[in-house]
Design a protein around this motif. Sequence first.
Motif, short mmCIF file in Angstrom:
data_model
loop_
_atom_site.label_atom_id
_atom_site.label_comp_id
_atom_site.label_asym_id
_atom_site.label_seq_id
_atom_site.Cartn_x
_atom_site.Cartn_y
_atom_site.Cartn_z
N ASN A 80 0.84 -1.22 0.00
CA ASN A 80 0.00 0.00 0.00
C ASN A 80 0.87 1.25 0.00
O ASN A 80 0.78 2.12 0.88
N ALA A 81 1.66 1.39 -1.04
CA ALA A 81 2.64 2.48 -1.09
C ALA A 81 1.96 3.85 -1.05
O ALA A 81 0.79 3.99 -1.43
N GLY A 82 2.72 4.83 -0.61
CA GLY A 82 2.20 6.19 -0.49
C GLY A 82 2.79 7.10 -1.55
O GLY A 82 2.47 6.99 -2.72
N GLY A 83 3.68 8.00 -1.14
CA GLY A 83 4.34 8.88 -2.09
C GLY A 83 3.83 10.30 -2.02
O GLY A 83 3.21 10.70 -1.04
N VAL A 117 -0.49 11.54 -2.47
CA VAL A 117 -1.54 10.94 -1.64
C VAL A 117 -2.58 11.98 -1.22
O VAL A 117 -3.77 11.72 -1.21
N ASN A 131 -3.72 6.74 -1.29
CA ASN A 131 -2.65 5.76 -1.26
C ASN A 131 -2.82 4.76 -2.40
O ASN A 131 -3.80 4.81 -3.16
N HIS A 167 5.45 14.50 3.85
CA HIS A 167 4.19 14.79 3.17
C HIS A 167 3.24 15.42 4.17
O HIS A 167 2.37 14.76 4.72
N ASP A 217 -0.49 14.89 4.22
CA ASP A 217 -0.97 13.58 4.70
C ASP A 217 -0.66 13.38 6.17
O ASP A 217 -0.89 12.28 6.70
N ASN A 240 2.20 12.94 7.25
CA ASN A 240 3.24 11.89 7.19
C ASN A 240 4.62 12.53 7.23
O ASN A 240 5.01 13.22 6.31
N GLU A 291 3.79 4.86 5.66
CA GLU A 291 3.71 4.40 4.26
C GLU A 291 4.66 3.27 3.94
O GLU A 291 4.54 2.67 2.89
N HIS A 292 5.60 2.95 4.78
CA HIS A 292 6.58 1.91 4.43
C HIS A 292 6.12 0.51 4.79
O HIS A 292 6.63 -0.46 4.22
#
Lengths: 471, 471
Positions: free
Chosen positions: B151-154, B157, B162, B381, B384, B386, B427-428
Motif C-alpha cells: 500500500n505504497a504512499g508517495g 496521496v 494511497n 508529506h 498527509d 506523514n 507508508e513503508h
Amino acid sequence: MTLTPADDGFAERLASSLPDNTLRRAEPRYLEEPRGRWHGCSGWVALPRSTDEASTILRACNDARVGVLPFGGGTGLVGGQIAPEGPAPLLISLERMNAIRAVYPQENVALAEAGAVLSDVQEAAREAGRLFPLSLASEGTARIGGLLATNAGGVNVLRYGNARDQVLGLEAVLPDGTIWHGLKRLRKDNTGYDLRNLLIGAEGTLGLITAAALKLAPIPAATGTALFTVAGPAAALELLAIARDQLGEGISAFELISRQGLDFLTEALPELRQPWPEPPDWCVLVELGLARGLDPEAALEELFAAGLEAELVSDGIVAQSEQQRQDFWAIRERIPEANRVIGAIASHDISLPLGAVPEFIARGAPVLARLGEFRINCFGHLGDGNLHYNVFPAPGRRREEHVNQRDEIKHAVHDLVHEMDGSVSAEHGIGRLKVEDLERYGDPAKLAAMRAIKAALDPRGIMNPGAVLRG
Amino acid sequence: MTLTPADDGFAERLASSLPDNTLRRAEPRYLEEPRGRWHGCSGWVALPRSTDEASTILRACNDARVGVLPFGGGTGLVGGQIAPEGPAPLLISLERMNAIRAVYPQENVALAEAGAVLSDVQEAAREAGRLFPLSLASEGTARIGGLLATNAGGVNVLRYGNARDQVLGLEAVLPDGTIWHGLKRLRKDNTGYDLRNLLIGAEGTLGLITAAALKLAPIPAATGTALFTVAGPAAALELLAIARDQLGEGISAFELISRQGLDFLTEALPELRQPWPEPPDWCVLVELGLARGLDPEAALEELFAAGLEAELVSDGIVAQSEQQRQDFWAIRERIPEANRVIGAIASHDISLPLGAVPEFIARGAPVLARLGEFRINCFGHLGDGNLHYNVFPAPGRRREEHVNQRDEIKHAVHDLVHEMDGSVSAEHGIGRLKVEDLERYGDPAKLAAMRAIKAALDPRGIMNPGAVLRG
C-alpha cells in the motif's frame, strides 16, 4: 451449529447487566423493510448508549450463542436488516449513539457515531465549511453504521468514491465483545491488515461498527446542473469522456435517464415538472462542482457545444436557479417512487465496466423479449457504470401476472451481467436477497476466502446470521 | 509449525512441473535491500511467466510447507522482501509478468501485471492521455505487485490517495494455489467482503497479487510549483487550509522541508541548486494541478498573498520553467540521499492527525534532547500528516557512537507518536523491521483479528513467513 433464540429469559438476564431500558421488545418499525418483501420475526431490540454497552451485549450474545442483527436506519433494499426466519436474533440499534463527536475543519475530518443520520453528518460538515460527499435518496433516515456496513454508493461516487472511500478509521465491537479502537484520523497508516475495509461492506456479519472517522472534502465554489438530450447510452459515455477532458475532476454526477423513466414519472407523478415539450429517448443529468475562478454555466455550455459538434447531444437545458436545479434532480431522484407506483416485476442493481454499458443495454432488451412482453426502466449512475435495471409488465398488465417469471427474469439479466464482467450487486449489497446470486456468480476462490474469514472472526456465527453467507 | 526449506531437492522437483528456466539460484540482487541492514539467506527464485505458473508454484510450496517470499522491485525499506533467517523460503519474482494488458482511456482504467514497473504504468497512462497518480522516489524500479502489497504512499496521496485507492480489482494467487479472478473494472461492486483491500497492504503474507485493474485520472490541464518560506509547521498547516479553501482539490502535493534538511543537502550534495541566499528554517513545496481555465501561477501568487496577509509566509518563489520545477522537486526528493551520506542513527516513517503535527514537532526535540545531542531532519508529506523523522549525530560525531541508543531513540519517538494517536508506520509498512513495533503499539483487538485472518487464509503459514506477524 444452531443458534439459540434471543428469548425472554435471555433478554431479562442481559438486561440485568445493563442500565435500565437498554432492551425492549422490538416495535414493528424494526421488523419491516422498504420493499415489504420480508417481515422480521418478533423479539427484542437492544439500544446501547455507549460502545462499552454494545460490547457487553455482543459478549453476552457470543457466550450464549445468540444471533445479533445490527439495525441502522432500516433503509436497506436487500434484507440485510431483517431476519424473517431461524432462531430470533437480538436486534441491536445504535440510534442512541448518534453523536457527531467532533469536526476538524483543518484536517477535513469528522468523528461520527454509527447512529448518526447521514443528513446530520452532512449538515455538521456544512457548518464547518466542508462537504461530506456521501449522498443518496434515503439520507434523511440512513445511519452511518448501516451506510458503512453496506458500503453505500449514491450520486457522488463518480467524484468522491463509495462509502468506504470516505473513511479514515473505525471503532467497532468484534463478535466476542472486544472493542477495536481504530478511530484514527490518519491519511496514511500501514500498520497491518486493512480491518477497516473488511468491516466496511461486510453488512454486519463480521462485527458491529460503532463510530467512524470520516473524510470531508472542500465545498466546490460553484455548482452547475444541466439536462442534456443524448443520442443514446454510447453517446452519453462519449460525452462523459469529453467532460472529463474539459473539466477534470469537476464532474460531481452523471446520471442516465431513459424515456421509459420519464413516461413513468408522467404517469405516476403527473405534478412533477418536466422541462421538455416531448420527453427525450435518453438524457443525462450532469452536475459540476468547480473551483473558484470557473463558471459552471459557461462550462456546461462549452460541453454542450462540444457534444453538438460530435453529434452526441441534440438539446440541453442548464438550470438557471436553485429551484430549477432541484427540479432537475427531482426528475432523477423520484424515478424509484414512480417505479413503485407502476410496480416492477424485478429490480436489478448492477454494474458493468463503463465501456460495456451501451452493449449491455442493447443486448438486455432482446434477452428479456424472449421471455415475454415487458417495459424496461434503465437508469442510474452512468459515471460509475451502475444501472438500476428494472423490469415492468407491458401496459395494461399487472405485475402479479408475472410472479412466476421473476426468477427467470432475474437470471437472464444477471447471467448477461456476469458474462460481461459486471456485478450483480453494485451498491445495495447482498443482504438476504442476493445470497443465492453470490453463490451462483461469485468467484469460488473469493467465496472460500470469505467463508474462512467469517469462521475466523465470528467462529460462533452470531453476527447477522444468514446475511451475505448462508449460515 | 516449522517450515521446510526450499532446498535443491524441492527446487528440482518443482522445476520439473514448470517450463525450463522458471527456477534458478537467487542472484545477489534478490538478497539485498536498499538500506543494507539485512542480507537474505541464499536459495532459489521462481520467475513465473503466467498466473497459472504462479499457481503451480504456490500449490507446491503449500503442499510441501515451503515458505514463499514475494519479491517485487526490491525497493522496500522495512525488510518485507528479505528473509535473513529461518528455513530458506522460495523467492517468487513476477518480473516476467510485466505486461500492461490493456488501457481503457474512456473508462480511466489500466490492467497491469504485478511485475510492471511503476514508471512504465505511468507512461502507458500518459500515452493514453491519462494520469496514473501513484508517484514516489523509486518509481523507476518499484513494481506494481510490491507497491500494492505494501500500500505504497508517495507524493500525491494528498490528492489521489494511497496505492489502495488506485485499485478497482485484483487477480491473485491464494496460498493454496487457487486463483482469485477479481480483475474487475467496476467502480461499484458490493458482492461480499473486500478481499482486494485485505490483500493490499498485507505485504505478501496472505496471497500473491498477480495483476491489478488500476484507476487512472485526468491529467490536470496546467501545473504550478512553488517554494514558500513558512513561519513553522503550524503556519504551514494554516497555509494548507487556505490553499484548500482557494483551490479545492487542485493541490497535488504539499511537502514540508526544514532547515536541517537543506543544510544536509548543502553538505552532502553541494552541486544541488538551492534558490535562496540563506536557507529558510521551514519551507513548503506546493504543487498545483488545475483544470482548464485556471492559471496555476496566478493561483500560487494569490495563495502567497493570502499567506503574507495572515503572517504565515515570508518569501515565495514560483517555478518559471520546467527546469526550475524539477530543481524544486530535486530539493525535496534528494533529501533521503543526503540523509544517507550524513548517516542517520534512526529513521522514522510516522503519521499523525494533521492538526497534531506542529505539537509533535515541538515535543519531539526536547524528548530526544533528554537522550543526548542530536540533529533532527524532519520532512515529508505534510498534507498527509506523514513525516519522515530522522535522527542524526551532532556535528563531528559518528552514527556508530550511538548504535546502542538506536532502540531508545526509536521508542522515544514512537511512544510520542502513539500517545498522539499517530502511526509508527505511515507508508513503508511493517515488513520485518517493525514487527515488534506492531506488537507494542498495535490495537490488541486488531492484532487478534489479524492473526485469525492469517491462520484462516494461510493455515500452513507459508506466505512471507516472519513478515508483519511473528511466525
